[in-house]
Structure formats: C-alpha cells, structure tokens
Design a protein around this motif. Structure first.
Motif, PDB file in Angstrom:
ATOM      1  N   HIS A  45      68.323 106.730  -6.521  1.00 44.00           N
ATOM      2  CA  HIS A  45      68.054 106.349  -5.132  1.00 44.00           C
ATOM      3  C   HIS A  45      68.149 107.567  -4.212  1.00 44.00           C
ATOM      4  O   HIS A  45      67.294 107.763  -3.339  1.00 44.00           O
ATOM      5  N   ILE A  46      69.159 108.378  -4.401  1.00 47.32           N
ATOM      6  CA  ILE A  46      69.315 109.596  -3.600  1.00 47.32           C
ATOM      7  C   ILE A  46      68.112 110.519  -3.801  1.00 47.32           C
ATOM      8  O   ILE A  46      67.596 111.102  -2.828  1.00 47.32           O
ATOM      9  N   ASN A  47      67.642 110.634  -5.034  1.00 45.24           N
ATOM     10  CA  ASN A  47      66.467 111.472  -5.294  1.00 45.24           C
ATOM     11  C   ASN A  47      65.215 110.928  -4.605  1.00 45.24           C
ATOM     12  O   ASN A  47      64.398 111.695  -4.088  1.00 45.24           O
ATOM     13  N   ARG A  48      65.066 109.616  -4.588  1.00 40.82           N
ATOM     14  CA  ARG A  48      63.911 109.003  -3.906  1.00 40.82           C
ATOM     15  C   ARG A  48      63.991 109.243  -2.398  1.00 40.82           C
ATOM     16  O   ARG A  48      62.981 109.545  -1.756  1.00 40.82           O
ATOM     17  N   SER A  58      62.098 110.453   7.312  1.00 39.51           N
ATOM     18  CA  SER A  58      63.555 110.452   7.249  1.00 39.51           C
ATOM     19  C   SER A  58      64.120 109.212   7.916  1.00 39.51           C
ATOM     20  O   SER A  58      63.418 108.249   8.172  1.00 39.51           O
ATOM     21  N   TYR A  59      65.407 109.284   8.214  1.00 37.17           N
ATOM     22  CA  TYR A  59      66.135 108.163   8.810  1.00 37.17           C
ATOM     23  C   TYR A  59      65.384 107.612  10.015  1.00 37.17           C
ATOM     24  O   TYR A  59      64.962 108.345  10.886  1.00 37.17           O
ATOM     25  N   GLY A  60      65.201 106.310  10.027  1.00 35.04           N
ATOM     26  CA  GLY A  60      64.503 105.654  11.124  1.00 35.04           C
ATOM     27  C   GLY A  60      63.062 105.323  10.798  1.00 35.04           C
ATOM     28  O   GLY A  60      62.472 104.433  11.411  1.00 35.04           O
ATOM     29  N   HIS A  61      62.483 106.007   9.827  1.00 36.78           N
ATOM     30  CA  HIS A  61      61.103 105.714   9.423  1.00 36.78           C
ATOM     31  C   HIS A  61      61.093 104.388   8.655  1.00 36.78           C
ATOM     32  O   HIS A  61      61.983 104.112   7.857  1.00 36.78           O
ATOM     33  N   PRO A  62      60.088 103.529   8.907  1.00 33.61           N
ATOM     34  CA  PRO A  62      60.069 102.207   8.252  1.00 33.61           C
ATOM     35  C   PRO A  62      60.119 102.271   6.716  1.00 33.61           C
ATOM     36  O   PRO A  62      60.810 101.468   6.089  1.00 33.61           O
ATOM     37  N   GLU A  63      59.402 103.205   6.129  1.00 31.13           N
ATOM     38  CA  GLU A  63      59.398 103.303   4.670  1.00 31.13           C
ATOM     39  C   GLU A  63      60.780 103.703   4.134  1.00 31.13           C
ATOM     40  O   GLU A  63      61.249 103.190   3.122  1.00 31.13           O
ATOM     41  N   TYR A  64      61.449 104.591   4.839  1.00 30.89           N
ATOM     42  CA  TYR A  64      62.786 105.052   4.480  1.00 30.89           C
ATOM     43  C   TYR A  64      63.781 103.889   4.562  1.00 30.89           C
ATOM     44  O   TYR A  64      64.582 103.665   3.645  1.00 30.89           O
ATOM     45  N   GLU A  65      63.716 103.150   5.665  1.00 31.22           N
ATOM     46  CA  GLU A  65      64.639 102.022   5.865  1.00 31.22           C
ATOM     47  C   GLU A  65      64.382 100.906   4.858  1.00 31.22           C
ATOM     48  O   GLU A  65      65.321 100.282   4.354  1.00 31.22           O
ATOM     49  N   ASP A  70      65.936  97.748   0.105  1.00 32.24           N
ATOM     50  CA  ASP A  70      65.579  97.286  -1.235  1.00 32.24           C
ATOM     51  C   ASP A  70      66.588  97.755  -2.274  1.00 32.24           C
ATOM     52  O   ASP A  70      66.938  97.023  -3.194  1.00 32.24           O
ATOM     53  N   ASN A  71      67.061  98.973  -2.115  1.00 35.06           N
ATOM     54  CA  ASN A  71      68.060  99.493  -3.040  1.00 35.06           C
ATOM     55  C   ASN A  71      69.361  98.706  -2.934  1.00 35.06           C
ATOM     56  O   ASN A  71      69.980  98.390  -3.948  1.00 35.06           O
TER      57      ASN A  71
END
Length: 126
Positions: A45-48, A58-65, A70-71
């Motif tokens: 997960h950290i690598n993803r 990064s943080y705040g982006h919909p795909e990131y969140e 999901d994780n």
C-alpha cells in the motif's frame, strides 16, 4: 485395578495438556503468519501511494483518497476473515479452546505469547 485407573487418568491429563499446548502454539503461528501478511499488505500500500505521489496525485486528490479508503476496507476484511476462518475450522465442541473471538482479542492473545511468535517469525540472513 486402582493402579490401572490412576495410570489411565494421569495419561489422559498429560495428553490433554499436551494437546492444549499444541493448539495454543498453532494459534500463535497462525496469527504470526496473518500479521506478517498484514505487514506485506501495508508495504504494498505504501508503495502504491508513493507511485501516486510521483505522478502528482498526493494527499487530497480523489484517486489518492479512494486508494486509502479501499486499503482500509481491505485490511478490515482480511482481519475479520482471518479470525472467522480460524473459528470455522474448529468443530463446535472445540471452539471453546480458542481464547479469542475477534481481531483485538487475538492480538492480546498473541501479545501474551510474544516470545514464541518472535522466534517463529525471525527471518534468517537478516
């Protein structure tokens, strides 16, 4: 006759105690393996997340969140299923031997037997 009964009783008690020790050891090994799987899941997960950050998400982006949520769901399902599968593997009369019923209780159990867990999980050549 009394000697035979005494011998049988002592043998039964000793074999029951050995069986209980073996069962507890198997729970410790199982939970240690499950925790190791969680560790690997966390690293992936950290690598993803790092890959997303390198691509400008990064943080705040919909795909990131979404990936983080999901994780979290995936980890919770993994934990719940790990305990449920262990409990389902036991016939009804042996389920009382299992000293935990959920993830938190299983981690308390593992903490009580941390020395065998550490010895089992040691990786060679590291």
């Amino acid at each position: 006759m009394l000697g035979w009964l005494t011998c049988s009783g002592v043998y039964f008690l000793k074999s029951t105690r050995i069986t209980a020790i073996v069962m507890k050891s198997s729970y410790v090994f199982y939970l240690t393996i499950i925790n190791k799987g969680l560790e690997y899941l966390h690293h992936s997960h950290i690598n993803r997340l790092e890959a997303l950050r390198k691509n400008g998400k990064s943080y705040g982006h919909p795909e990131y969140e979404t990936l983080k949520k999901d994780n979290d769901k995936q980890i919770q399902i993994y934990k719940d299923n790990a305990i449920a599968y262990l409990l389902q593997a036991h016939p009804e009369m042996f389920r009382n031997f299992v000293e935990f019923r959920n993830w938190r209780e299983s981690q308390r159990f593992l903490n009580n037997y941390k020395y065998p867990a550490i010895m089992f999980s040691k990786e060679k050549n590291k």
